[in-house]
Design a protein around this motif. Structure first.
Motif, mmCIF file in Angstrom:
data_model
loop_
_atom_site.group_PDB
_atom_site.id
_atom_site.type_symbol
_atom_site.label_atom_id
_atom_site.label_comp_id
_atom_site.label_asym_id
_atom_site.label_seq_id
_atom_site.Cartn_x
_atom_site.Cartn_y
_atom_site.Cartn_z
ATOM 1 N N ARG A 222 33.556 12.184 39.826
ATOM 2 C CA ARG A 222 34.092 13.120 38.851
ATOM 3 C C ARG A 222 34.406 12.356 37.558
ATOM 4 O O ARG A 222 34.883 11.224 37.601
ATOM 5 C CB ARG A 222 35.360 13.799 39.364
ATOM 6 C CG ARG A 222 35.181 14.616 40.632
ATOM 7 C CD ARG A 222 36.526 15.158 41.105
ATOM 8 N NE ARG A 222 36.400 15.936 42.348
ATOM 9 C CZ ARG A 222 37.443 16.487 42.988
ATOM 10 N NH1 ARG A 222 38.668 16.345 42.495
ATOM 11 N NH2 ARG A 222 37.236 17.173 44.091
ATOM 12 N N SER B 81 31.265 16.450 46.901
ATOM 13 C CA SER B 81 30.341 16.714 45.793
ATOM 14 C C SER B 81 30.045 15.462 44.983
ATOM 15 O O SER B 81 29.183 15.481 44.102
ATOM 16 C CB SER B 81 30.921 17.796 44.877
ATOM 17 O OG SER B 81 32.184 17.385 44.373
ATOM 18 N N GLN C 282 26.635 15.233 39.175
ATOM 19 C CA GLN C 282 25.580 15.437 40.162
ATOM 20 C C GLN C 282 25.385 16.918 40.502
ATOM 21 O O GLN C 282 24.295 17.329 40.887
ATOM 22 C CB GLN C 282 25.890 14.633 41.439
ATOM 23 C CG GLN C 282 27.161 15.034 42.154
ATOM 24 C CD GLN C 282 28.415 14.513 41.470
ATOM 25 O OE1 GLN C 282 28.325 13.557 40.695
ATOM 26 N NE2 GLN C 282 29.540 15.138 41.718
ATOM 27 N N ASP C 283 26.417 17.711 40.357
ATOM 28 C CA ASP C 283 26.333 19.158 40.570
ATOM 29 C C ASP C 283 27.057 19.794 39.396
ATOM 30 O O ASP C 283 28.250 20.113 39.506
ATOM 31 C CB ASP C 283 26.973 19.545 41.898
ATOM 32 C CG ASP C 283 26.780 21.023 42.210
ATOM 33 O OD1 ASP C 283 25.950 21.656 41.527
ATOM 34 O OD2 ASP C 283 27.465 21.520 43.123
ATOM 35 N N PRO C 284 26.391 19.935 38.264
ATOM 36 C CA PRO C 284 27.090 20.228 37.006
ATOM 37 C C PRO C 284 28.069 21.383 37.132
ATOM 38 O O PRO C 284 27.742 22.473 37.615
ATOM 39 C CB PRO C 284 25.946 20.553 36.036
ATOM 40 C CG PRO C 284 24.768 19.822 36.590
ATOM 41 C CD PRO C 284 24.940 19.883 38.087
ATOM 42 N N GLY C 285 29.306 21.095 36.720
ATOM 43 C CA GLY C 285 30.354 22.093 36.740
ATOM 44 C C GLY C 285 31.633 21.511 36.168
ATOM 45 O O GLY C 285 31.841 20.298 36.171
ATOM 46 N N HIS D 52 34.468 16.929 35.173
ATOM 47 C CA HIS D 52 33.078 17.369 35.226
ATOM 48 C C HIS D 52 32.389 16.641 36.373
ATOM 49 O O HIS D 52 32.613 15.456 36.589
ATOM 50 C CB HIS D 52 32.383 17.050 33.896
ATOM 51 C CG HIS D 52 30.928 17.400 33.880
ATOM 52 N ND1 HIS D 52 29.928 16.443 33.827
ATOM 53 C CD2 HIS D 52 30.293 18.598 33.931
ATOM 54 C CE1 HIS D 52 28.756 17.035 33.825
ATOM 55 N NE2 HIS D 52 28.946 18.351 33.885
ATOM 56 N N THR D 53 31.555 17.360 37.116
ATOM 57 C CA THR D 53 30.797 16.764 38.221
ATOM 58 C C THR D 53 29.351 16.632 37.786
ATOM 59 O O THR D 53 28.610 17.619 37.771
ATOM 60 C CB THR D 53 30.914 17.631 39.488
ATOM 61 O OG1 THR D 53 30.517 18.969 39.179
ATOM 62 C CG2 THR D 53 32.337 17.648 40.002
ATOM 63 N N TYR E 202 29.362 24.311 30.139
ATOM 64 C CA TYR E 202 28.132 23.605 30.432
ATOM 65 C C TYR E 202 28.098 22.337 29.585
ATOM 66 O O TYR E 202 28.748 22.221 28.537
ATOM 67 C CB TYR E 202 26.920 24.483 30.135
ATOM 68 C CG TYR E 202 26.918 25.784 30.898
ATOM 69 C CD1 TYR E 202 26.443 25.851 32.206
ATOM 70 C CD2 TYR E 202 27.419 26.936 30.307
ATOM 71 C CE1 TYR E 202 26.468 27.047 32.909
ATOM 72 C CE2 TYR E 202 27.438 28.135 31.000
ATOM 73 C CZ TYR E 202 26.960 28.177 32.301
ATOM 74 O OH TYR E 202 26.978 29.357 32.990
#
Length: 490
Positions: free
Chosen positions: A459, A456, A479-482, A476-477, A417
């Motif tokens: 990056r 998605s 806009q869509d955390p991951g 890491h993305t 996270y």
């Protein structure tokens, strides 16, 4: 042509060449049309007789044609195939005379002194018409003293004009003079609708009003201005043959014979600045059975010393029976191969690589030997292309702005996270601890490509070195955390 002999020219016109060619392969009973795109509009390119009888015409839009004829069948036009078919017909027509030239959708033959070989002019025309009709082609023929007169007869009525007879030509429309459509319309508006009207009119006023092209075409029609027929030469044939006085069967003997044939064949290729991609070797045994050995090369070649060893594997699989008495070698696929300056840097290594590709390709297929080519894209999955090595050349490497991993795979999610690389995470059942991290390198999707993997959004890529020795490429993305792992450095 002997002295005092009248010149005789024949014109063979195929009014529906394109549609006839297609329908010979697959017959269609109803109306049929070939369509091509012109100025972003689909237009009629060629029609069969049924469609023409229903009122359709060449050049009209396809939508209008379908409105007039809902049952109209169609296919895309391929002018290159029509051109090749016309070349085939030209070669066929040399059975009647050696001087055969090409016209638009037609042929022109200088049959002076050769018509008697077919039983006379009437018999020759009848034989040509019968043969072409049996082949499924619509044809119109004309024969006269000049090329212009033969063209006029073929396109506007057909038949034979006797030597020196121009009376039959007088009744033909002015379009038979091979004039452009605007000139024909202008002549008709002036009341000159037949060739006879022009012949009876003073030349000087006609030349001033309609230009010299009208007078030139009229003189070519009547024979006062010469017009040559330029026959096309047959393309070079790259094939050699050897008939042996005594049958052979040993591999060494066959290879020696192939070496002699290759020397002759490669000399032909060199004379035309060409190389061969595919070679076919035909071995005929004394019992009249024949076996073929096909060799496909990774690059066009005309070097006999490099080609000969590549035949050895195929020769060993040949059953010579009671012996081989004839060998034929043909270059099936030929490509331009201009002479190049030979250098000592990398030349032998490249030749060796091409020969290695050929040897392996003869076992598994040339298409299965592939190479990676660089692609100018920041997207990792699009930074390279896969192409057959035999049909591509090595290119300079596109250098991305940041280092890329040695191994690249589909993104694999990890439990982490936050916008910074995780200090500890698990990947492929391994517990890893981040030692050093460099980044981020932000890569945004290419909007002109619809790639599901990049829907998605952007990056942020990081290069991390773990304390366990793994050097990973993760991203890491926002806009869509991951977090995901996509590559591994050496």
């Amino acid at each position: 042509m002997s002295a005092g002999q009248d010149r005789r020219v024949m014109c063979i016109w195929f009014p529906r060449l394109a549609s006839d060619r297609v329908l010979r392969a697959r017959a269609i009973e109803g109306p049929f049309a070939l369509v091509h795109k012109q100025n972003n509009t689909d237009r009629i390119y060629c029609l069969n007789k049924v469609a023409t009888d229903m009122g359709l015409s060449q050049g009209m839009t396809f939508s209008d044609a379908r409105a007039f004829c809902p049952d109209l069948s169609s296919r895309p036009a391929t002018p290159e195939d029509d051109k090749r078919f016309l070349y085939t017909l030209r070669r066929w027509a040399t059975r009647y005379c050696p001087w055969v030239g090409l016209e638009e959708n037609g042929l022109v033959l200088d049959v002076t002194g050769s018509s008697h070989l077919a039983g006379g002019e009437q018999a020759m025309l009848a034989d040509i018409r019968a043969r072409l009709t049996r082949a499924g082609l619509c044809v119109q023929l004309g024969l006269a003293d000049t090329r212009g007169a033969a063209w006029a007869l073929a396109h506007h009525g057909g038949g034979i004009a006797a030597p020196g007879d121009h009376a039959h030509l007088r009744t033909l429309p002015v379009a038979a003079l091979r004039l452009a459509d605007p000139n024909c319309v202008a002549l008709q508006r002036a009341g000159l609708r037949r060739i006879g009207d022009i012949m009876d009119h003073p030349r000087a006023p006609l030349a001033r009003r309609f230009g010299q092209e009208l007078m030139i075409r009229l003189d070519q029609l009547l024979g006062t201005q010469p017009e040559n027929i330029s026959p096309l030469a047959d393309p070079p044939h790259y094939g050699v043959r050897m008939t042996l006085p005594d049958p052979i069967g040993l591999t060494a003997d066959v290879m020696a014979a192939i070496g002699r044939l290759l020397d002759r064949l490669c000399a032909q290729l060199k004379a035309h600045a060409a190389g061969t991609r595919v070679l076919r070797l035909t071995l005929r045994r004394v019992d009249q059975e024949a076996q073929d050995v096909e060799l496909r090369l990774a690059r066009p070649l005309r070097d006999a010393g490099r080609i000969l060893p590549l035949f050895e594997r195929g020769i060993k699989e040949v059953d010579a029976g009671y012996g081989i008495d004839q060998i034929r070698l043909e270059a099936v696929q030929v490509e331009p191969l201009p002479s190049e300056q030979i250098t000592h840097v990398g030349g032998h290594s490249q030749n060796g690589l091409d020969d290695l590709i050929t040897r392996i390709g003869s076992r598994v297929g040339l298409e299965r030997i592939q190479r990676l080519l660089p692609a100018d894209s920041h997207i990792p999955e699009r930074s390279f292309l896969i192409a057959p090595a035999a049909y591509s050349t090595a290119q300079g490497v596109w250098v991305p702005p940041r280092p890329r991993p040695l191994r690249l795979f589909s993104p694999e999610p990890i439990s982490a996270y936050g916008p910074r690389p995780p200090e500890r995470f698990r990947w492929r059942r391994m517990a890893l601890t981040t030692g050093q991290a460099s980044g981020p390198e932000r890569i945004t999707p290419e909007w002109w490509f619809d790639d599901p993997n990049w829907r998605s959004g952007l990056r942020d890529y990081w290069r991390i070195e773990t304390r366990q020795g793994r050097r990973l490429w993760i991203f890491h993305t926002p806009q869509d955390p991951g977090w995901f792992v996509q590559g591994e450095f050496a």
